[in-house]
Design a protein around this motif. Structure first.
Motif, PDB file in Angstrom:
ATOM      1  N   UNK A 106      28.605  -6.350 -13.000  1.00 44.33           N
ATOM      2  CA  UNK A 106      28.577  -7.136 -11.824  1.00 44.33           C
ATOM      3  C   UNK A 106      27.656  -8.447 -11.787  1.00 44.33           C
ATOM      4  N   UNK A 107      28.461  -9.163 -12.021  1.00 39.88           N
ATOM      5  CA  UNK A 107      27.086 -10.908 -11.388  1.00 39.88           C
ATOM      6  C   UNK A 107      27.323 -10.834 -10.215  1.00 39.88           C
ATOM      7  N   UNK A 108      26.005 -11.082  -9.411  1.00 36.17           N
ATOM      8  CA  UNK A 108      26.156 -10.842  -8.237  1.00 36.17           C
ATOM      9  C   UNK A 108      26.543 -12.287  -7.458  1.00 36.17           C
ATOM     10  N   UNK A 109      25.403 -12.924  -8.298  1.00 34.16           N
ATOM     11  CA  UNK A 109      25.397 -14.546  -8.123  1.00 34.16           C
ATOM     12  C   UNK A 109      24.600 -15.235  -6.785  1.00 34.16           C
ATOM     13  N   UNK A 110      23.575 -14.162  -6.902  1.00 31.00           N
ATOM     14  CA  UNK A 110      22.639 -14.410  -5.585  1.00 31.00           C
ATOM     15  C   UNK A 110      22.677 -13.557  -4.224  1.00 31.00           C
ATOM     16  N   UNK A 111      24.327 -13.359  -4.615  1.00 29.20           N
ATOM     17  CA  UNK A 111      24.637 -12.166  -3.450  1.00 29.20           C
ATOM     18  C   UNK A 111      24.007 -10.709  -3.367  1.00 29.20           C
ATOM     19  N   UNK A 112      24.077 -10.010  -1.906  1.00 32.13           N
ATOM     20  CA  UNK A 112      23.464  -9.018  -1.766  1.00 32.13           C
ATOM     21  C   UNK A 112      24.076  -8.006  -2.721  1.00 32.13           C
ATOM     22  N   UNK A 113      23.162  -6.793  -2.800  1.00 31.16           N
ATOM     23  CA  UNK A 113      23.386  -5.989  -4.247  1.00 31.16           C
ATOM     24  C   UNK A 113      24.068  -4.631  -2.677  1.00 31.16           C
ATOM     25  N   UNK A 114      23.560  -4.642  -1.557  1.00 31.24           N
ATOM     26  CA  UNK A 114      24.381  -3.404  -0.723  1.00 31.24           C
ATOM     27  C   UNK A 114      26.091  -2.893  -1.027  1.00 31.24           C
ATOM     28  N   UNK A 115      26.653  -4.593  -1.042  1.00 23.87           N
ATOM     29  CA  UNK A 115      27.855  -4.411  -1.417  1.00 23.87           C
ATOM     30  C   UNK A 115      28.609  -3.467  -1.971  1.00 23.87           C
ATOM     31  N   UNK A 116      28.072  -3.444  -3.642  1.00 23.94           N
ATOM     32  CA  UNK A 116      28.128  -3.052  -4.585  1.00 23.94           C
ATOM     33  C   UNK A 116      27.815  -1.849  -4.517  1.00 23.94           C
ATOM     34  N   UNK A 117      26.878  -1.408  -4.094  1.00 25.86           N
ATOM     35  CA  UNK A 117      26.694   0.118  -3.963  1.00 25.86           C
ATOM     36  C   UNK A 117      27.170   0.622  -3.773  1.00 25.86           C
ATOM     37  N   UNK A 118      27.509   0.003  -2.222  1.00 25.02           N
ATOM     38  CA  UNK A 118      28.293   1.060  -1.299  1.00 25.02           C
ATOM     39  C   UNK A 118      29.539   1.615  -1.514  1.00 25.02           C
ATOM     40  N   UNK A 119      29.927   0.441  -2.853  1.00 27.11           N
ATOM     41  CA  UNK A 119      31.149   0.671  -3.462  1.00 27.11           C
ATOM     42  C   UNK A 119      31.151   2.421  -4.394  1.00 27.11           C
ATOM     43  N   UNK A 120      29.672   1.472  -5.465  1.00 30.58           N
ATOM     44  CA  UNK A 120      30.094   2.587  -6.742  1.00 30.58           C
ATOM     45  C   UNK A 120      29.294   3.385  -6.651  1.00 30.58           C
ATOM     46  N   UNK A 121      28.019   3.972  -5.288  1.00 25.59           N
ATOM     47  CA  UNK A 121      27.685   4.961  -4.407  1.00 25.59           C
ATOM     48  C   UNK A 121      27.203   5.928  -6.124  1.00 25.59           C
ATOM     49  N   UNK A 122      26.211   4.834  -6.589  1.00 22.96           N
ATOM     50  CA  UNK A 122      25.484   6.140  -7.686  1.00 22.96           C
ATOM     51  C   UNK A 122      25.103   6.779  -7.319  1.00 22.96           C
TER      52      UNK A 122
END
Length: 216
Positions: free
Chosen positions: A187-203
């Motif tokens: 995933x390339x966030x292009x400067x966006x916050x990381x929290x939405x990806x963390x909430x989806x992937x839940x590593x």
């Protein structure tokens, strides 16, 4: 004084090849009523389920496999130290794969590991810190485990997240591949916050400088 208890229900195949994960027993088991024989399941229990699933699949693929997870439960809480028998009973009740026990939601179908591109691309200046060396060794072992499985139906998923695109993403992918780690998703966030990806992937593991885990 530190002491350990061997869980005889678990047979460690090769101590030199084992990938050791240390978790506090308080995170794995929630204290229940004094009359209970076993503790309840704690916040880190899904992590242990995911680790156990990877081990099971590895042994299904190759019964002689020695690259397996070993979990060490660490107890620092004085009350739990006094009730070590309940910790042992709890590991046996739930089938926890811990090889060593220190006195002191729904089951996870996959063990999810997320790498942060910023940390992967960080240049090494001078001697490598022990934490970074440990993280690289851990990453290489995860990469070797991932290679045991096909593209689909893998019990282990590796994800790369980068803050920006271009060179950062390509550099992070090259660095991971040089350590034998191939990613399932990037995933390339292009400067966006990381929290939405963390909430989806839940590593379960978030690897940055060293590693911080138990995102469940």
């Amino acid at each position: 004084m530190v002491s350990t208890i061997q869980n005889t229900d678990v047979k460690q195949k090769d101590a030199d090849r084992a990938v050791v994960v240390a978790v506090t027993s308080r995170a794995v088991f929630e204290s229940g009523a004094d009359g209970d024989d076993v503790y309840g399941m704690g916040v880190a229990f899904p992590l242990l389920q995911a680790l156990q699933r990877v081990n099971k699949r590895l042994l299904e693929e190759n019964p002689a496999e020695s690259l397996l997870f070993d979990v060490v439960l660490i107890t620092t809480d004085s009350q739990q130290q006094q009730q070590s028998c309940r910790i042992i009973s709890s590991t046996r009740h739930y089938g926890v794969l811990s090889a060593l026990l220190d006195r002191q939601e729904a089951p996870s179908e996959q063990l999810r590991v997320m790498f942060c591109g910023d940390a992967v691309n960080r240049p090494d200046a001078g001697p490598m810190p022990a934490s970074r060396q440990a993280a690289q060794n851990f990453s290489a072992q995860l990469g070797e485990m991932r290679q045991r499985f096909g593209m689909s139906d893998s019990p282990l998923r590796i994800v790369l997240v980068t803050s920006h695109g271009g060179r950062e993403s390509c550099g992070a992918l090259r660095t991971l591949r040089s350590h034998g780690v191939n990613v399932d998703e990037a995933y390339c966030l292009a400067g966006a916050p990381r929290s939405p990806i963390l909430s989806v992937v839940r590593p379960h593991f978030l690897l940055s400088d060293g590693f911080s885990g138990l995102e469940d």
